[in-house]
Design a protein around this motif. Structure first.
Motif, PDB file in Angstrom:
ATOM      1  N   ARG A  49     -10.458   3.634  -1.436  1.00 33.69           N
ATOM      2  CA  ARG A  49      -9.083   2.942  -0.135  1.00 33.69           C
ATOM      3  C   ARG A  49      -7.906   2.963  -0.869  1.00 33.69           C
ATOM      4  O   ARG A  49      -7.013   3.757  -0.182  1.00 33.69           O
ATOM      5  CB  ARG A  49      -9.607   2.444   0.968  1.00 33.69           C
ATOM      6  CG  ARG A  49      -8.505   2.646   2.137  1.00 33.69           C
ATOM      7  CD  ARG A  49      -8.681   1.857   3.597  1.00 33.69           C
ATOM      8  NE  ARG A  49      -7.349   2.301   4.730  1.00 33.69           N
ATOM      9  CZ  ARG A  49      -8.210   1.911   5.730  1.00 33.69           C
ATOM     10  NH1 ARG A  49      -7.999   0.382   5.922  1.00 33.69           N
ATOM     11  NH2 ARG A  49      -6.942   1.954   6.912  1.00 33.69           N
ATOM     12  N   ASN A  50      -7.414   2.224  -1.661  1.00 29.69           N
ATOM     13  CA  ASN A  50      -6.697   2.058  -2.382  1.00 29.69           C
ATOM     14  C   ASN A  50      -5.881   3.398  -3.385  1.00 29.69           C
ATOM     15  O   ASN A  50      -4.757   3.674  -2.787  1.00 29.69           O
ATOM     16  CB  ASN A  50      -6.728   0.808  -3.054  1.00 29.69           C
ATOM     17  CG  ASN A  50      -5.347   1.012  -4.034  1.00 29.69           C
ATOM     18  OD1 ASN A  50      -4.714   1.433  -4.893  1.00 29.69           O
ATOM     19  ND2 ASN A  50      -4.962  -1.144  -3.757  1.00 29.69           N
ATOM     20  N   LEU A  55      -5.069   6.160  -0.827  1.00 34.57           N
ATOM     21  CA  LEU A  55      -3.877   6.173   0.005  1.00 34.57           C
ATOM     22  C   LEU A  55      -2.831   6.084  -0.275  1.00 34.57           C
ATOM     23  O   LEU A  55      -2.027   6.858  -0.245  1.00 34.57           O
ATOM     24  CB  LEU A  55      -4.355   4.053   0.738  1.00 34.57           C
ATOM     25  CG  LEU A  55      -3.344   4.041   1.499  1.00 34.57           C
ATOM     26  CD1 LEU A  55      -3.330   5.179   2.654  1.00 34.57           C
ATOM     27  CD2 LEU A  55      -3.291   2.235   2.114  1.00 34.57           C
ATOM     28  N   TYR A 108      -3.075  -2.805   3.684  1.00 34.76           N
ATOM     29  CA  TYR A 108      -4.074  -1.866   4.338  1.00 34.76           C
ATOM     30  C   TYR A 108      -5.603  -3.263   4.661  1.00 34.76           C
ATOM     31  O   TYR A 108      -5.718  -4.422   4.121  1.00 34.76           O
ATOM     32  CB  TYR A 108      -4.730  -0.806   3.506  1.00 34.76           C
ATOM     33  CG  TYR A 108      -4.773  -0.676   2.077  1.00 34.76           C
ATOM     34  CD1 TYR A 108      -6.489  -1.555   1.874  1.00 34.76           C
ATOM     35  CD2 TYR A 108      -4.598  -1.190   1.278  1.00 34.76           C
ATOM     36  CE1 TYR A 108      -7.068  -1.428   0.765  1.00 34.76           C
ATOM     37  CE2 TYR A 108      -5.328  -1.902  -0.231  1.00 34.76           C
ATOM     38  CZ  TYR A 108      -5.750  -1.434  -0.379  1.00 34.76           C
ATOM     39  OH  TYR A 108      -6.825  -2.206  -1.949  1.00 34.76           O
ATOM     40  N   VAL A 165     -12.790  -2.215   3.818  1.00 34.90           N
ATOM     41  CA  VAL A 165     -13.414  -1.033   4.943  1.00 34.90           C
ATOM     42  C   VAL A 165     -14.492  -1.406   5.050  1.00 34.90           C
ATOM     43  O   VAL A 165     -15.418  -1.801   3.103  1.00 34.90           O
ATOM     44  CB  VAL A 165     -13.343   0.374   3.697  1.00 34.90           C
ATOM     45  CG1 VAL A 165     -14.555   1.739   4.117  1.00 34.90           C
ATOM     46  CG2 VAL A 165     -12.139   0.863   3.598  1.00 34.90           C
ATOM     47  N   LYS A 197     -12.089  11.508   2.133  1.00 35.93           N
ATOM     48  CA  LYS A 197     -10.622  11.175   2.133  1.00 35.93           C
ATOM     49  C   LYS A 197     -10.385  11.660   3.421  1.00 35.93           C
ATOM     50  O   LYS A 197      -8.692  10.341   3.622  1.00 35.93           O
ATOM     51  CB  LYS A 197     -10.116  12.735   1.211  1.00 35.93           C
ATOM     52  CG  LYS A 197     -10.507  11.945  -0.185  1.00 35.93           C
ATOM     53  CD  LYS A 197      -9.546  13.232  -0.677  1.00 35.93           C
ATOM     54  CE  LYS A 197     -10.477  12.766  -2.935  1.00 35.93           C
ATOM     55  NZ  LYS A 197      -8.905  13.840  -3.081  1.00 35.93           N
ATOM     56  N   LEU A 243     -11.036   8.387   6.066  1.00 38.19           N
ATOM     57  CA  LEU A 243     -10.374   6.949   5.298  1.00 38.19           C
ATOM     58  C   LEU A 243      -9.233   7.120   5.551  1.00 38.19           C
ATOM     59  O   LEU A 243      -7.496   6.314   5.903  1.00 38.19           O
ATOM     60  CB  LEU A 243     -10.334   6.807   3.563  1.00 38.19           C
ATOM     61  CG  LEU A 243     -12.163   6.521   3.190  1.00 38.19           C
ATOM     62  CD1 LEU A 243     -12.391   5.747   1.878  1.00 38.19           C
ATOM     63  CD2 LEU A 243     -12.757   5.474   4.616  1.00 38.19           C
ATOM     64  N   LEU A 244      -8.350   8.038   5.654  1.00 40.64           N
ATOM     65  CA  LEU A 244      -6.636   8.391   5.743  1.00 40.64           C
ATOM     66  C   LEU A 244      -6.743   8.746   7.220  1.00 40.64           C
ATOM     67  O   LEU A 244      -5.096   8.505   7.193  1.00 40.64           O
ATOM     68  CB  LEU A 244      -6.375   9.910   4.660  1.00 40.64           C
ATOM     69  CG  LEU A 244      -6.850   9.504   3.095  1.00 40.64           C
ATOM     70  CD1 LEU A 244      -6.772  10.016   2.324  1.00 40.64           C
ATOM     71  CD2 LEU A 244      -5.847   7.705   3.225  1.00 40.64           C
ATOM     72  N   PRO A 304      -3.042   2.620   8.117  1.00 36.60           N
ATOM     73  CA  PRO A 304      -3.977   1.861   6.775  1.00 36.60           C
ATOM     74  C   PRO A 304      -4.403   0.635   6.770  1.00 36.60           C
ATOM     75  O   PRO A 304      -4.287  -0.096   6.157  1.00 36.60           O
ATOM     76  CB  PRO A 304      -1.882   1.880   5.996  1.00 36.60           C
ATOM     77  CG  PRO A 304      -2.105   3.086   6.442  1.00 36.60           C
ATOM     78  CD  PRO A 304      -1.650   3.705   7.570  1.00 36.60           C
ATOM     79  N   PHE A 313     -16.758   2.512   8.018  1.00 34.87           N
ATOM     80  CA  PHE A 313     -16.698   4.059   7.214  1.00 34.87           C
ATOM     81  C   PHE A 313     -18.505   4.390   6.870  1.00 34.87           C
ATOM     82  O   PHE A 313     -19.016   3.654   6.693  1.00 34.87           O
ATOM     83  CB  PHE A 313     -16.205   4.264   5.845  1.00 34.87           C
ATOM     84  CG  PHE A 313     -16.630   5.494   5.017  1.00 34.87           C
ATOM     85  CD1 PHE A 313     -15.944   6.916   5.327  1.00 34.87           C
ATOM     86  CD2 PHE A 313     -17.295   5.409   3.784  1.00 34.87           C
ATOM     87  CE1 PHE A 313     -16.384   7.942   4.915  1.00 34.87           C
ATOM     88  CE2 PHE A 313     -17.688   7.083   3.324  1.00 34.87           C
ATOM     89  CZ  PHE A 313     -17.067   8.123   3.078  1.00 34.87           C
TER      90      PHE A 313
END
Length: 599
Positions: A142-143, A146, A391, A394, A453, A456-457, A461, A467
């Motif tokens: 995620r990091n 993002l 953020y 997850v 992607k 998660l996006l 955030p 997920f």
């Protein structure tokens, strides 16, 4: 193309006319900033709406009467405003179809559409920041996604962007892996084991932890407390001694550290490539951990810090609603924030950026509040441009996937799982029989990574998210594959029609959905600017979903476009399809997602 779209021009034109209307009708001056223009709600006729409540105090009339006055004035004085209707204090304006056709011909079909001008800003985005004692995991995914997407959005928004990665490559946690490998590795290497380097080093970090716990349990049986046993276990003492030896530049320890970190960097490089992220510069904690002591001296001289009797240095932030914070230990050694103060200064010296964004999980919220406040109190003018992009965690449905360690979800495992799920779901649809094996593999990768992607996006955030890998690979709904499939559908249509871009006649009649498409597609530059300003890929992701959804509505409403006999109507619909495909491709690229030409 400057960021002055047709939409902005018409809004400015209407706003200026409304100000003039207030002056002429009520002999009053109203600032333009008080007149808000927004999209007309779907259930009402019109495209743009003025909120008239701020005008009521000038008109001394009811909101409905005020809106009627303004509506009549605008229809009489602005060519593009063809009609109006009033709903309470909202004035809904209908804009001439010729205006929207002009926007399609001269803005949306321009090769420069969606390219924003330079804003003169320099922005740094720091993301990833892994430790070199274990592989990347789901949190890192995620990091990285993002950070990369925010950087791309800022670039698209007109900023000069620097992507940096501060690697945590030193400390006791690194020595734990090194010591375990030295004791139990028997010379194992990535080549001899068949493991990626970061996985191999992570394996020994886990081994250290298991052996350390055995020693703690043994000491507790001898009568020591948990805390005593943790401190007295021989293994932790050896790791601490190894760290001191590294700091003293012991040749053997430094060579071992370089070798094992080299394995990890090679492994990270593969993971970064699989995730599709990159960096302009790497910083390493081994080069920065001694920084900050000069900043402490500076703070003492300025009276920002104070020294206690034992020699330790602190800052008192209680007046700011925080607490007292240690910035240098009594023995003169740094704490984590000391290093961060020095690194922040070094990064500014290197890049002279206007803004610096730290992409770090929300468990570090307090740390960054303190860091930014200290830099501000030290008189660093650039501290005002520092921002913590915090953020949430997850989560995965339990039992979906397990990492090699059994505690965290490994990033490489996650990517492999996504590609495999994409393979199964794509093959089940049975539409790729004519693809070569290489094309199939590329498609599975693009769909799998696109699903990961996008899922998660598309969430703000700041929010924690759940997920579900299987749910993310769905060719319907708010998913990456749905948008990818929409793009592929459009490309197939354009190829069949042998499409060439051309303007359409100004007098053509638009259906309601075609008008909605021009309006929505025309918002793309503003959506880029909005997503960049808010550091939120979710803004762009959800806009792209609305575009794909509206295109599919349009596609099912009209007769087959390729067979349309009216040349002007066919050109209009192909132009709209082409602009949609371009926006989906460009917008998804800002999320780090590739849209296939065919699926």
């Amino acid at each position: 193309m400057p960021l002055e779209t047709n939409r902005m021009k018409i809004e400015q034109h209407i706003t200026a006319a409304a100000v003039q209307a207030v002056k002429e009708l009520y002999q009053q001056e109203i600032p333009e900033t008080q007149l808000a223009i927004q999209d007309t709600r779907a259930e009402f006729e019109g495209q743009l709406t003025i909120v008239v409540f701020p005008v009521v105090r000038f008109s001394k009339k009811s909101p409905e009467a005020t809106a009627t006055d303004l509506g009549e004035y605008l229809v009489a004085n602005i060519e593009e405003v063809t009609a109006f209707n009033v709903v309470k204090g909202f004035l809904n304006l209908s804009i001439a179809e010729s205006y929207w056709i002009d926007q399609l011909n001269n803005e949306l079909l321009s090769p420069d559409f969606g390219i924003l001008p330079s804003n003169g800003k320099k922005v740094m985005v720091e993301y990833s920041s892994p430790n070199t004692n274990k592989p990347l995991h789901l949190g890192h995914v995620r990091n990285n996604l993002l950070g990369y997407s925010v950087a791309e959005l800022l670039k698209a928004g007109g900023s000069e962007v620097f992507k940096v990665n501060l690697v945590n490559d030193r400390g006791i946690h690194i020595c734990k892996s090194m010591l375990a490998w030295e004791k139990w590795g028997n010379g194992e290497t990535p080549e001899s084991s068949g493991l990626k380097g970061d996985h191999l080093v992570g394996k020994y970090y886990v081994i250290f932890d298991k052996e350390y716990k055995k020693q703690i349990d043994a000491l507790k049986l001898e009568g020591q407390t948990e805390e005593e046993a943790k401190k007295n276990a021989p293994l932790i003492k050896e790791a601490q001694a190894m760290l001191l030896a590294w700091e003293a530049h012991d040749e053997h320890v430094v060579e071992l550290w370089r070798k094992m970190n080299g394995w990890v960097y090679a492994g990270f490089e593969v993971s970064y490539k699989n995730l599709g992220v990159d960096f302009d510069k790497f910083y390493y904690e081994s080069n920065t951990y001694l920084l900050g002591k000069d900043t402490v001296d500076e703070g003492l001289a300025k009276g920002v810090f104070f020294k206690k009797e034992d020699g330790s240095v602190w800052i008192d932030l209680t007046a700011d609603g925080l607490d007292q914070k240690l910035v240098l230990r009594a023995d003169g050694t740094s704490v984590y924030i000391t290093q961060d103060l020095g690194t922040a200064q070094m990064k500014y010296d290197d890049f002279k950026m206007d803004e610096s964004i730290y992409v770090v999980g929300n468990e570090q919220d307090y740390h960054f509040k303190v860091l930014f406040l200290i830099l501000d109190k030290l008189g660093k003018g650039w501290a005002k441009g520092l921002y913590h992009l915090s953020y949430g965690m997850v989560d995965l449905p339990s039992g979906k996937m397990k990492s090699r360690e059994g505690t965290v979800v490994d990033a490489d495992d996650l990517v492999s799982e996504m590609i495999e799920t994409a393979r199964q779901k794509t093959e089940a649809l049975g539409k790729i029989a004519d693809f070569s094996e290489a094309e199939k593999e590329a498609l599975y990768y693009n769909i799998g990574l696109g699903a990961l992607k996008y899922f998660l996006l598309k969430v703000d955030p700041k929010k924690r998210l759940l997920f579900d890998p299987s749910e993310s690979i769905d060719f319907q709904g708010n998913t990456g594959p749905f948008i990818q499939y929409t793009h592929a559908r459009i490309k197939s249509l354009l190829n069949k029609a042998a499409y060439q871009s051309a303007p359409v006649p100004a007098d053509i009649t638009l259906s309601a959905t075609e008008l909605d498409m021009i309006i929505l597609l025309g918002k793309y530059p503003a959506e880029i600017a909005s997503a960049a300003k808010s550091f939120s890929p979710a803004t762009m992701a959800n806009y792209l979903y609305e575009v794909a959804k509206l295109f599919n509505k349009f596609y099912h409403e009209v007769p087959p476009i390729v067979k349309e006999e009216d040349a002007a109507l066919k050109q209009l619909r192909l132009d709209l399809s082409s602009v949609t495909a371009n926006i989906l491709k460009s917008g998804m690229r800002l999320l780090g997602i590739t849209v296939p030409e065919r699926m």
